[in-house]
Design a protein around this motif. Structure first.
Motif, PDB file in Angstrom:
ATOM      1  N   THR A 189       9.200   3.381   7.541  1.00  0.00           N
ATOM      2  CA  THR A 189       8.386   2.208   7.850  1.00  0.00           C
ATOM      3  C   THR A 189       7.311   2.059   6.783  1.00  0.00           C
ATOM      4  N   ASN A 190       7.230   0.886   6.189  1.00  0.00           N
ATOM      5  CA  ASN A 190       6.200   0.580   5.200  1.00  0.00           C
ATOM      6  C   ASN A 190       5.409  -0.649   5.639  1.00  0.00           C
ATOM      7  N   HIS A 191       4.430  -1.029   4.829  1.00  0.00           N
ATOM      8  CA  HIS A 191       3.520  -2.112   5.179  1.00  0.00           C
ATOM      9  C   HIS A 191       3.258  -2.996   3.964  1.00  0.00           C
ATOM     10  N   PHE A 192       2.836  -4.238   4.230  1.00  0.00           N
ATOM     11  CA  PHE A 192       2.342  -5.104   3.169  1.00  0.00           C
ATOM     12  C   PHE A 192       1.461  -6.175   3.798  1.00  0.00           C
ATOM     13  N   SER A 193       0.684  -6.842   2.951  1.00  0.00           N
ATOM     14  CA  SER A 193      -0.194  -7.901   3.438  1.00  0.00           C
ATOM     15  C   SER A 193      -0.463  -8.890   2.316  1.00  0.00           C
ATOM     16  N   PHE A 194      -0.858 -10.090   2.690  1.00  0.00           N
ATOM     17  CA  PHE A 194      -1.334 -11.081   1.731  1.00  0.00           C
ATOM     18  C   PHE A 194      -2.137 -12.137   2.489  1.00  0.00           C
ATOM     19  N   PRO A 244       0.784  -1.235   0.000  1.00  0.00           N
ATOM     20  CA  PRO A 244       0.000   0.000   0.000  1.00  0.00           C
ATOM     21  C   PRO A 244       0.811   1.278   0.000  1.00  0.00           C
ATOM     22  N   ASP A 245       2.036   1.239   0.524  1.00  0.00           N
ATOM     23  CA  ASP A 245       2.762   2.494   0.712  1.00  0.00           C
ATOM     24  C   ASP A 245       4.233   2.406   0.313  1.00  0.00           C
ATOM     25  N   GLU A 246       4.583   1.407  -0.500  1.00  0.00           N
ATOM     26  CA  GLU A 246       5.916   1.352  -1.075  1.00  0.00           C
ATOM     27  C   GLU A 246       5.999   2.327  -2.254  1.00  0.00           C
ATOM     28  N   LYS A 247       7.184   2.543  -2.797  1.00  0.00           N
ATOM     29  CA  LYS A 247       7.328   3.437  -3.946  1.00  0.00           C
ATOM     30  C   LYS A 247       6.454   2.983  -5.103  1.00  0.00           C
ATOM     31  N   TYR A 248       6.448   1.655  -5.338  1.00  0.00           N
ATOM     32  CA  TYR A 248       5.585   1.086  -6.376  1.00  0.00           C
ATOM     33  C   TYR A 248       4.544   0.224  -5.665  1.00  0.00           C
ATOM     34  N   THR A 249       3.301   0.639  -5.741  1.00  0.00           N
ATOM     35  CA  THR A 249       2.240  -0.023  -4.983  1.00  0.00           C
ATOM     36  C   THR A 249       1.658  -1.192  -5.777  1.00  0.00           C
ATOM     37  N   LEU A 250       0.940  -2.036  -5.049  1.00  0.00           N
ATOM     38  CA  LEU A 250       0.277  -3.201  -5.629  1.00  0.00           C
ATOM     39  C   LEU A 250      -0.976  -3.452  -4.818  1.00  0.00           C
ATOM     40  N   GLN A 251      -2.054  -3.817  -5.485  1.00  0.00           N
ATOM     41  CA  GLN A 251      -3.321  -3.964  -4.776  1.00  0.00           C
ATOM     42  C   GLN A 251      -3.939  -5.334  -5.026  1.00  0.00           C
ATOM     43  N   ASP A 252      -4.032  -6.129  -3.964  1.00  0.00           N
ATOM     44  CA  ASP A 252      -4.808  -7.369  -3.976  1.00  0.00           C
ATOM     45  C   ASP A 252      -4.433  -8.259  -5.164  1.00  0.00           C
ATOM     46  N   PHE A 253      -3.126  -8.519  -5.327  1.00  0.00           N
ATOM     47  CA  PHE A 253      -2.638  -9.277  -6.471  1.00  0.00           C
ATOM     48  C   PHE A 253      -2.629 -10.766  -6.172  1.00  0.00           C
ATOM     49  N   ASN A 254      -3.130 -11.563  -7.125  1.00  0.00           N
ATOM     50  CA  ASN A 254      -3.121 -13.016  -7.027  1.00  0.00           C
ATOM     51  C   ASN A 254      -2.205 -13.594  -8.098  1.00  0.00           C
ATOM     52  N   SER A 255      -1.474 -14.645  -7.748  1.00  0.00           N
ATOM     53  CA  SER A 255      -0.626 -15.316  -8.722  1.00  0.00           C
ATOM     54  C   SER A 255      -0.587 -16.804  -8.417  1.00  0.00           C
ATOM     55  N   SER A 256      -0.579 -17.619  -9.459  1.00  0.00           N
ATOM     56  CA  SER A 256      -0.518 -19.074  -9.288  1.00  0.00           C
ATOM     57  C   SER A 256       0.912 -19.600  -9.360  1.00  0.00           C
ATOM     58  N   TYR A 257       1.895 -18.709  -9.541  1.00  0.00           N
ATOM     59  CA  TYR A 257       3.287 -19.117  -9.665  1.00  0.00           C
ATOM     60  C   TYR A 257       4.179 -18.065  -8.991  1.00  0.00           C
TER      61      TYR A 257
END
Length: 216
Positions: free
Chosen positions: A199-204, A173-186
Motif C-alpha cells: 500500500t502506497n500513498h500520494f496527494s495533490f 511520499p512512499d513510492e520507489k521514486y519519491t516526489l515532493q510538492d511538484f507543480n507543473s503547468s502542462y
C-alpha cells in the motif's frame, strides 16, 4: 467495496484482460455497440445495450434485440463517443456504482485519447473517482485533488502518475521514486515508478491525475 457496473465498448478483443476473456468478471454490464453481441456470444446478457450499432450487422442486431430487453439506439451522427454514451448510461441507471470500462484501449489512437480525456469533461466530474479503464496490461484510475491510499495489484509491477492537466503539489511520499510538492503547468507522465510496499500513498492540490498500474 462499491458495487460495480461494467461497460464493454468496441476496442480490440486482443486488449481484453484474461478475466474478461474467461468470463470471470462479476457484476452487471452495459454494452456499447458491438460490445452487445460480443457479450452475448460469451453467454453474458447485459442489462442495457446502447449506441448507434453501426458496426453491428443486421443478423447480429436481430440477436441483440431478441436477447436484451433494454436497448437505446443513438443516431450515427452524434455529439458523443461510444464510451461517453456508456458512462452517461451508467450515471443515469447506476449512479452509485464504480464504473469499470473494458474495450477502451488498442486500435485507433484517437479513440484512446478520447477515452482518457473523458475524465476532464465537466459532465463527468461527479464520477471521475469512480472510473477505471482496464485492459490486458493496465488498470487506469482517475483522481481529483486530495490525499489517497493506493493498493498494489498482484500482477502489476509498474506504477505511473500521469498529470492530465496542470497540477499543484503532487507528492509521492512512499513510492520507489519519491516526489515532493511538484507543480507543473502542462501534462507529465511520471512513468515506470513502482510500489515500495503493498500500500502506497500520494496527494495533490489541483488538477486531474491518472494513476496507472501496468505489467509488461
Amino acid at each position: 467495496m462499491d458495487q460495480v457496473i461494467n461497460i464493454l465498448v468496441g476496442g480490440p478483443i486482443s486488449e481484453w484482460p484474461d478475466q474478461l476473456t474467461n468470463g470471470e468478471i462479476s457484476g452487471d454490464w452495459i454494452a456499447v455497440d458491438k460490445g452487445a453481441i460480443r457479450l452475448l456470444k460469451m453467454g453474458i446478457t447485459p442489462k442495457i445495450a446502447v449506441g448507434d450499432f453501426d458496426s453491428t450487422v443486421d443478423s447480429e442486431m436481430q440477436i441483440v434485440k431478441s436477447k436484451i430487453d433494454h436497448i437505446e439506439v443513438f443516431p450515427p451522427e452524434k455529439d458523443f463517443t461510444d464510451t461517453q454514451i456508456g458512462v452517461m448510461t451508467a450515471m443515469k441507471y447506476f449512479p452509485k456504482h464504480q464504473i469499470d470500462i473494458y474495450g477502451a484501449t488498442g486500435g485507433r489512437i484517437d479513440h484512446l485519447l478520447a477515452n482518457l480525456f473523458l475524465s476532464l469533461e465537466p459532465r463527468f466530474e461527479k464520477v471521475v473517482d469512480k472510473l477505471r479503464i482496464i485492459d490486458q496490461q493496465n488498470t487506469i484510475r482517475f483522481y481529483q485533488p486530495g490525499e489517497y491510499e493506493i493498493i498494489k495489484e498482484a500482477d502489476k509491477k509498474y506504477l505511473a502518475f500521469v498529470s492530465l492537466t496542470a497540477v499543484d503539489g503532487l507528492t509521492l511520499p512512499d513510492e520507489k521514486y519519491t516526489l515532493q510538492d511538484f507543480n507543473s503547468s502542462y501534462p507529465i507522465s511520471w512513468a515506470s515508478n513502482e510500489f515500495s510496499q503493498p500500500t502506497n500513498h500520494f496527494s495533490f492540490k489541483k488538477g486531474i491525475v491518472a494513476v496507472v498500474q501496468s505489467k509488461d
